[in-house]
Enzyme design. Structure first.
Site, short mmCIF file in Angstrom:
data_model
loop_
_atom_site.label_atom_id
_atom_site.label_comp_id
_atom_site.label_asym_id
_atom_site.label_seq_id
_atom_site.Cartn_x
_atom_site.Cartn_y
_atom_site.Cartn_z
N ASP A 80 6.51 -8.13 6.20
CA ASP A 80 5.18 -7.77 6.70
C ASP A 80 5.28 -7.44 8.18
OD1 ASP A 80 3.83 -8.18 4.27
OD2 ASP A 80 3.58 -10.31 4.67
N ASP B 216 1.02 -3.57 0.64
CA ASP B 216 -0.18 -4.40 0.51
C ASP B 216 -1.44 -3.56 0.67
OD1 ASP B 216 1.53 -6.61 0.33
OD2 ASP B 216 1.33 -7.08 2.46
#
Length: 169
Positions: free
Chosen positions: A127, A145
Site C-alpha cells: 500500500d 484497492d
C-alpha cells in the site's frame, strides 16, 4: 435447443481489457513504490491531505485479519480468485454493450488479481496512498484497492438504482 436467454451473442468478456489495464497500472505503481519510497515514511504529495506512504497489509480492507497468524493470506487468495471467477462468468453472460454492469465487474476483477499477485510475490499487499486530515489518517491503499472500491460502488449503485427489465418478468 440452447438457452439463449442467458447467453448473449456478444458477451462482455472483452471488458477484461479493463482488468488487464488495472493490473498493469497496479503492478507498475507498486514496483515504483518498492524501488523508490522508503518504508513507513510519509512523503508529502499535497501537504495536509495526501502522502505517499509505503506500508504493507497482510489482511484485507483496513488491515482486517492482518494479525491472524498467516492463514488469512490463503483465505484472501482463494476468496479473490473465487470472486474474480464468478465475476468473469457473469461477464460472459452480460451483453457487451452493458457497460454499467461490465465496467464494475472488470474493475473488481483487476483489483482483486492485482492484490493476489502481491500476496503471491511478497506475502502481503503493498500500500502507498495515504489520505489524511489533521490527525486523522485514512488507512493506506493502492490502485488495486481503488479499483475494487470503485467497482463495488458501481455494482451496488447499478443494483439499487436500475429498473428491472420488463422483458424478464
Amino acid at each position: 435447443m440452447t438457452d439463449t436467454a442467458h447467453r448473449p451473442d456478444k458477451s462482455a468478456l472483452p471488458w477484461l481489457i479493463v482488468s488487464i489495464v488495472v493490473i498493469a497500472l497496479d503492478q507498475w505503481s507498486k514496483a515504483w513504490v518498492l524501488a523508490s519510497l522508503p518504508e513507513y515514511t510519509a512523503v508529502p504529495v499535497i501537504d495536509g491531505f495526501w502522502n505517499w506512504y509505503r506500508s504493507y497489509n497482510t489482511g484485507a480492507a483496513f488491515s482486517f485479519l492482518s494479525d491472524a497468524g498467516g492463514w488469512q493470506k490463503y483465505f484472501f487468495l482463494v476468496l479473490a480468485v473465487a470472486i474474480s471467477g464468478l465475476l468473469g462468468f457473469w461477464l460472459s453472460r452480460t451483453r457487451r454493450g452493458d457497460w454499467k454492469t461490465a465496467l464494475p465487474y472488470a474493475l473488481v476483477i483487476g483489483g482483486a488479481i492485482g492484490n493476489v499477485i502481491d500476496r503471491l510475490m511478497h506475502g502481503h499487499v503493498v500500500d502507498f496512498i495515504q489520505w489524511y486530515w489533521r490527525d486523522y489518517h485514512w488507512p493506506s491503499f493502492n490502485i488495486a484497492d481503488s479499483a475494487i472500491v470503485a467497482g463495488a460502488i458501481g455494482i451496488a449503485a447499478y443494483g439499487l438504482f436500475s429498473k428491472p427489465d420488463a422483458a424478464k418478468s
